[in-house]
Design a protein around this motif. Structure first.
Motif, short mmCIF file in Angstrom:
data_model
loop_
_atom_site.label_atom_id
_atom_site.label_comp_id
_atom_site.label_asym_id
_atom_site.label_seq_id
_atom_site.Cartn_x
_atom_site.Cartn_y
_atom_site.Cartn_z
N UNK B 22 31.50 36.40 46.31
CA UNK B 22 31.23 37.57 47.13
C UNK B 22 30.50 37.20 48.41
N UNK B 23 30.80 37.93 49.44
CA UNK B 23 30.21 37.71 50.75
C UNK B 23 29.87 39.08 51.34
N UNK B 24 28.66 39.24 51.84
CA UNK B 24 28.31 40.49 52.50
C UNK B 24 27.68 40.19 53.85
N UNK B 25 27.90 41.09 54.77
CA UNK B 25 27.38 40.96 56.13
C UNK B 25 26.45 42.11 56.40
N UNK B 26 25.35 41.83 57.08
CA UNK B 26 24.40 42.86 57.46
C UNK B 26 24.23 42.89 58.96
N UNK B 27 23.94 44.06 59.48
CA UNK B 27 23.57 44.17 60.88
C UNK B 27 24.72 44.31 61.85
N UNK B 28 25.93 44.55 61.35
CA UNK B 28 27.07 44.74 62.23
C UNK B 28 28.06 45.66 61.55
N UNK B 29 28.95 46.24 62.33
CA UNK B 29 29.96 47.13 61.78
C UNK B 29 31.35 46.65 62.15
N UNK B 30 32.28 46.86 61.21
CA UNK B 30 33.68 46.54 61.43
C UNK B 30 33.90 45.10 61.92
N UNK B 31 33.25 44.14 61.26
CA UNK B 31 33.50 42.75 61.67
C UNK B 31 34.84 42.25 61.16
N UNK B 32 35.38 41.24 61.80
CA UNK B 32 36.49 40.47 61.22
C UNK B 32 35.86 39.51 60.21
N UNK B 33 36.43 39.47 59.01
CA UNK B 33 35.88 38.64 57.96
C UNK B 33 36.87 37.55 57.55
N UNK B 49 41.92 36.45 56.04
CA UNK B 49 41.08 37.15 56.99
C UNK B 49 41.37 38.64 56.90
N UNK B 50 40.37 39.41 57.36
CA UNK B 50 40.47 40.86 57.25
C UNK B 50 39.90 41.50 58.51
N UNK B 51 40.65 42.44 59.06
CA UNK B 51 40.20 43.14 60.26
C UNK B 51 39.66 44.53 59.93
N UNK B 52 39.74 44.93 58.65
CA UNK B 52 39.23 46.24 58.26
C UNK B 52 39.31 46.43 56.76
N UNK B 53 38.71 47.50 56.28
CA UNK B 53 38.70 47.80 54.85
C UNK B 53 40.14 47.84 54.32
N UNK B 54 40.36 47.10 53.23
CA UNK B 54 41.67 47.10 52.60
C UNK B 54 42.74 46.33 53.32
N UNK B 55 42.41 45.74 54.47
CA UNK B 55 43.39 44.97 55.26
C UNK B 55 43.13 43.49 55.07
N UNK B 68 38.67 43.55 50.34
CA UNK B 68 37.60 44.05 51.18
C UNK B 68 37.39 45.51 50.81
N UNK B 69 36.58 45.73 49.77
CA UNK B 69 36.39 47.10 49.29
C UNK B 69 35.47 47.94 50.18
N UNK B 70 34.61 47.27 50.93
CA UNK B 70 33.73 47.96 51.86
C UNK B 70 33.76 47.23 53.20
N UNK B 71 33.26 47.89 54.23
CA UNK B 71 33.35 47.35 55.58
C UNK B 71 32.72 45.96 55.70
N UNK B 72 31.62 45.75 55.00
CA UNK B 72 30.89 44.50 55.17
C UNK B 72 30.86 43.66 53.90
N UNK B 73 31.88 43.83 53.06
CA UNK B 73 31.96 43.08 51.81
C UNK B 73 33.34 42.44 51.71
#
Lengths: 111, 111
Positions: B22-33, B49-55, B68-73
């Motif tokens: 698992x990987x989570x990001x804090x302090x930003x919104x809608x990042x590319x993961x 890679x993922x550009x958005x939830x579920x993508x 990518x179940x959540x924006x920053x996960x």
């Protein structure tokens, strides 16, 4: 496929000397980035140079970009033992959404 | 400020067992993961890679999947690990065409 390829694969120098690493890439790029990785750790971004730039400085780092030769170089001046790490170039192509990394240069700075 | 968390740092799993990183990001919104894998002494191979939830976009067909179940996960999974899945897995996030921010990595050994 590898977009960036560094050379040399390994470089060993004395503290205080300069270290130069080279990177070649295959397709047109949006920007080229250099990263550093200490053993067993994540990569840390060092410097980014855009396709319309030819040279960039950041502290002891100097990066050049030659788009006609599809190559870049990273110069670390006055190296220190703490600079010992692997260095990777990464190219962002014009249409890609992701960076493509080279295989890296292992730099060893001897005290 | 933005931070990225990746866990666990080390994982030893038997062949055929499931995997969840698992990987989570804090302090930003809608990042590319991104999920990368690094073989010992080698460069980084982009896995997903993922550009958005579920993508989710897959770069290399393999035994792994991402979600990518959540924006920053961002989660990397496998139903049955293979020996060849061993490696150093790195999560990263990026904003637009700028630099990548990496997690500290997970060393996975499949025995």
């Amino acid at each position: 496929s590898q977009q960036g390829e560094e050379d040399p694969q390994a470089l060993s120098i004395q503290e205080g000397e300069n270290a130069t690493m080279n990177c070649s890439y295959k397709t047109s790029i949006n920007n080229l980035q250099w990263y550093r990785q200490n053993s067993g750790r994540g990569l840390v971004h060092l410097i980014l140079i855009r396709s319309n730039e030819r040279e960039k400085h950041s502290g002891r780092l100097r990066v050049t970009l030659d788009t006609s030769k599809k190559s870049s170089s990273l110069l670390i001046t006055a190296s220190r033992a703490a600079d010992t790490a692997s260095y990777f170039c990464a190219a962002l192509s014009g249409s890609a959404r992701q960076l493509t990394f080279g295989s890296g240069t292992q730099l060893t700075v001897l005290p | 400020s933005q931070t990225i968390h990746q866990w666990p740092a080390t994982l030893v799993q038997p062949v055929g067992s499931p995997l969840s990183l698992e990987c989570t990001v804090e302090g930003t919104s809608n990042p590319n993961l991104y999920w990368y894998r690094q073989a010992a002494g080698r460069g980084l191979q982009l896995l997903f890679y993922s550009v958005g939830i579920g993508q989710i976009s897959s770069e290399v067909p393999q035994n792994l999947s991402a979600s990518r179940p959540q924006d920053r996960q961002f989660i990397l999974s496998s139903k049955k690990l293979l020996l060849s899945d061993s490696g150093f897995y790195l999560c990263a996030w990026r904003y637009f065409n700028e630099k990548l921010f990496f997690g500290s990595g997970t060393q996975l050994s499949v025995l």
